[in-house]
Write a protein that holds these residues in place. Structure first.
Motif, mmCIF file in Angstrom:
data_model
loop_
_atom_site.group_PDB
_atom_site.id
_atom_site.type_symbol
_atom_site.label_atom_id
_atom_site.label_comp_id
_atom_site.label_asym_id
_atom_site.label_seq_id
_atom_site.Cartn_x
_atom_site.Cartn_y
_atom_site.Cartn_z
ATOM 1 N N ALA A 13 0.839 -1.190 0.000
ATOM 2 C CA ALA A 13 0.000 0.000 0.000
ATOM 3 C C ALA A 13 0.880 1.249 0.000
ATOM 4 O O ALA A 13 2.117 1.157 -0.005
ATOM 5 C CB ALA A 13 -0.933 -0.008 1.212
ATOM 6 N N MET A 14 0.247 2.414 0.008
ATOM 7 C CA MET A 14 0.972 3.688 -0.040
ATOM 8 C C MET A 14 0.660 4.514 1.200
ATOM 9 O O MET A 14 -0.507 4.613 1.605
ATOM 10 C CB MET A 14 0.591 4.455 -1.310
ATOM 11 N N THR A 15 1.700 5.083 1.793
ATOM 12 C CA THR A 15 1.545 5.919 2.974
ATOM 13 C C THR A 15 2.075 7.320 2.689
ATOM 14 O O THR A 15 2.907 7.508 1.799
ATOM 15 C CB THR A 15 2.289 5.320 4.182
ATOM 16 N N ASP A 16 1.607 8.282 3.458
ATOM 17 C CA ASP A 16 2.095 9.649 3.321
ATOM 18 C C ASP A 16 3.193 9.959 4.330
ATOM 19 O O ASP A 16 3.825 11.013 4.264
ATOM 20 C CB ASP A 16 0.951 10.651 3.493
ATOM 21 N N ASP A 60 3.275 -10.477 5.371
ATOM 22 C CA ASP A 60 3.794 -9.110 5.299
ATOM 23 C C ASP A 60 2.917 -8.114 4.552
ATOM 24 O O ASP A 60 2.439 -8.361 3.456
ATOM 25 C CB ASP A 60 5.239 -9.071 4.781
ATOM 26 N N MET A 61 2.760 -6.993 5.238
ATOM 27 C CA MET A 61 2.106 -5.807 4.697
ATOM 28 C C MET A 61 3.209 -4.795 4.438
ATOM 29 O O MET A 61 3.994 -4.483 5.327
ATOM 30 C CB MET A 61 1.109 -5.257 5.723
ATOM 31 N N THR A 62 3.296 -4.298 3.210
ATOM 32 C CA THR A 62 4.412 -3.425 2.856
ATOM 33 C C THR A 62 3.896 -2.069 2.380
ATOM 34 O O THR A 62 2.751 -1.939 1.937
ATOM 35 C CB THR A 62 5.311 -4.074 1.777
ATOM 36 N N PHE A 63 4.772 -1.062 2.488
ATOM 37 C CA PHE A 63 4.364 0.308 2.149
ATOM 38 C C PHE A 63 5.420 1.030 1.326
ATOM 39 O O PHE A 63 6.623 0.932 1.602
ATOM 40 C CB PHE A 63 4.103 1.115 3.428
ATOM 41 N N PHE A 64 4.930 1.781 0.331
ATOM 42 C CA PHE A 64 5.728 2.764 -0.387
ATOM 43 C C PHE A 64 5.437 4.138 0.230
ATOM 44 O O PHE A 64 4.277 4.453 0.533
ATOM 45 C CB PHE A 64 5.354 2.821 -1.870
ATOM 46 N N ASP A 65 6.482 4.929 0.377
ATOM 47 C CA ASP A 65 6.346 6.292 0.887
ATOM 48 C C ASP A 65 6.720 7.249 -0.251
ATOM 49 O O ASP A 65 7.822 7.776 -0.294
ATOM 50 C CB ASP A 65 7.276 6.473 2.095
ATOM 51 N N PHE A 66 5.799 7.426 -1.201
ATOM 52 C CA PHE A 66 6.084 8.261 -2.366
ATOM 53 C C PHE A 66 6.043 9.742 -1.996
ATOM 54 O O PHE A 66 5.013 10.221 -1.492
ATOM 55 C CB PHE A 66 5.063 8.013 -3.485
#
Length: 318
Positions: A13-16, A60-66
């Protein structure tokens, strides 16, 4: 048809805000940060992996920090909710009290397909739900984080059913059945529950029909879902299968921690990933996730990468 999927591998998913997201997943949810690395396709961006005690596949739940990523909006044609597994109904009650303590927005304990669930969301709008394994059978769970803030007998220890919402329900349902070999086990009006591999909470997809407003990608939304494959031979067979079916794909990509193969079905980005090599090869168990871990092919760029990303402290060992 090749249909040797073993279950859910990961959700990205994507996080801020990587730091806020890290605190939510570790301090509130009690999942372990097993890898702090960078997006291999955008090396100025963090890629964080939260999982069980040892980073087992399917946990695992992973995150992009764009940087400068706009806020996404929920809607149809998206991966609309991520599931997590807890051992039993008592664990749901524990998390309900924990969410009250930490001010986590939730919908209370409910029932879905005969299982107790607890829907909740992160402050950026990312939507999740906890599934009780009280009566569950199928794909085995992982190992709860042994040194985490949540008691081991209550803690999240794997990914649960993944919810996908689309307007082209019948076409997508056919793809899941005929291409990916998923088995519909519950069919109701505008919703189907599919089993993957051994099934159960660690191997299920909930497909919903929704003809309303499409969702918009951005932080607070899911980027893609990945399903598990055993090894290199299995992913090679899938590459050949895509070619045979004339489904466009990425080709096999070596992510160092696993091999990956990507395709897009409608609006939904689907990845297939191998179970290994895993996350334990380049860091000691005791300090997983505490340093910036970079795959060998990116090591020559470490100085540049560390100069570009915003550092944040994930040290927990003493």
């Amino acid at each position: 048809m090749t249909n040797n999927l073993l279950g859910i591998h990961h959700v990205t998913a994507m996080t801020d805000n990587a730091m806020r997201n890290y605190k939510f997943f570790t301090d509130v949810l009690g999942m372990r940060l097993v890898k702090k690395t960078v997006n291999q396709d955008d090396i100025q961006t963090y890629h964080t992996f939260f999982a069980d005690d040892v980073g087992s596949p399917g946990t695992d739940m992973t995150f992009f920090d764009f940087p400068n990523n706009p806020k996404g909006t929920p809607g149809t044609n998206s991966i609309s909710r991520t599931g997590f597994r807890v051992p039993n109904d008592a664990a749901l009650k524990y998390y309900l009290e924990r969410f009250s303590e930490y001010g986590v927005e939730n919908d209370g304990i409910q029932e879905l397909f005969g299982k107790k669930v607890l829907p909740f969301q992160e402050s950026d709008g990312q939507r999740y739900q906890l599934f009780s394994d009280e009566t569950n059978k199928g794909v085995a769970p992982g190992t709860p984080w042994k040194n985490g803030p949540v008691p081991e007998d209550k803690a999240i220890y794997g990914l649960g059913p993944i919810e996908i919402t689309v307007s082209y329900f019948d076409d997508f349902k056919k793809m899941l059945s005929e291409v990916y070999g998923m088995k519909p086990i519950i069919e109701e009006d505008n919703v189907t529950l599919f089993d993957i591999g051994e099934g159960g909470n660690g191997g299920q997809v909930i497909l919903r029909k929704d003809d309303t407003t499409p969702g918009r990608q951005g932080f607070g939304q899911v980027h893609h879902v990945s399903f598990r494959l055993k090894d290199h031979d299995a992913i090679k067979k899938w590459e050949a299968n895509y070619n045979k079916l004339e489904i466009q794909h990425s080709g096999i990509v070596d992510r160092f921690y696993f091999e990956a193969l990507y395709t897009r079905i409608g609006h939904i980005l689907i990845e297939l990933s191998t179970d290994g090599p895993g996350f334990m090869g380049d860091e000691p168990y005791e300090t997983l996730g505490e340093k910036l871990s970079i795959p060998p092919f990116l090591e020559p760029k470490r100085e540049y990468i560390e100069g570009q990303i915003r550092p944040f402290n994930t040290k927990r060992s003493k």
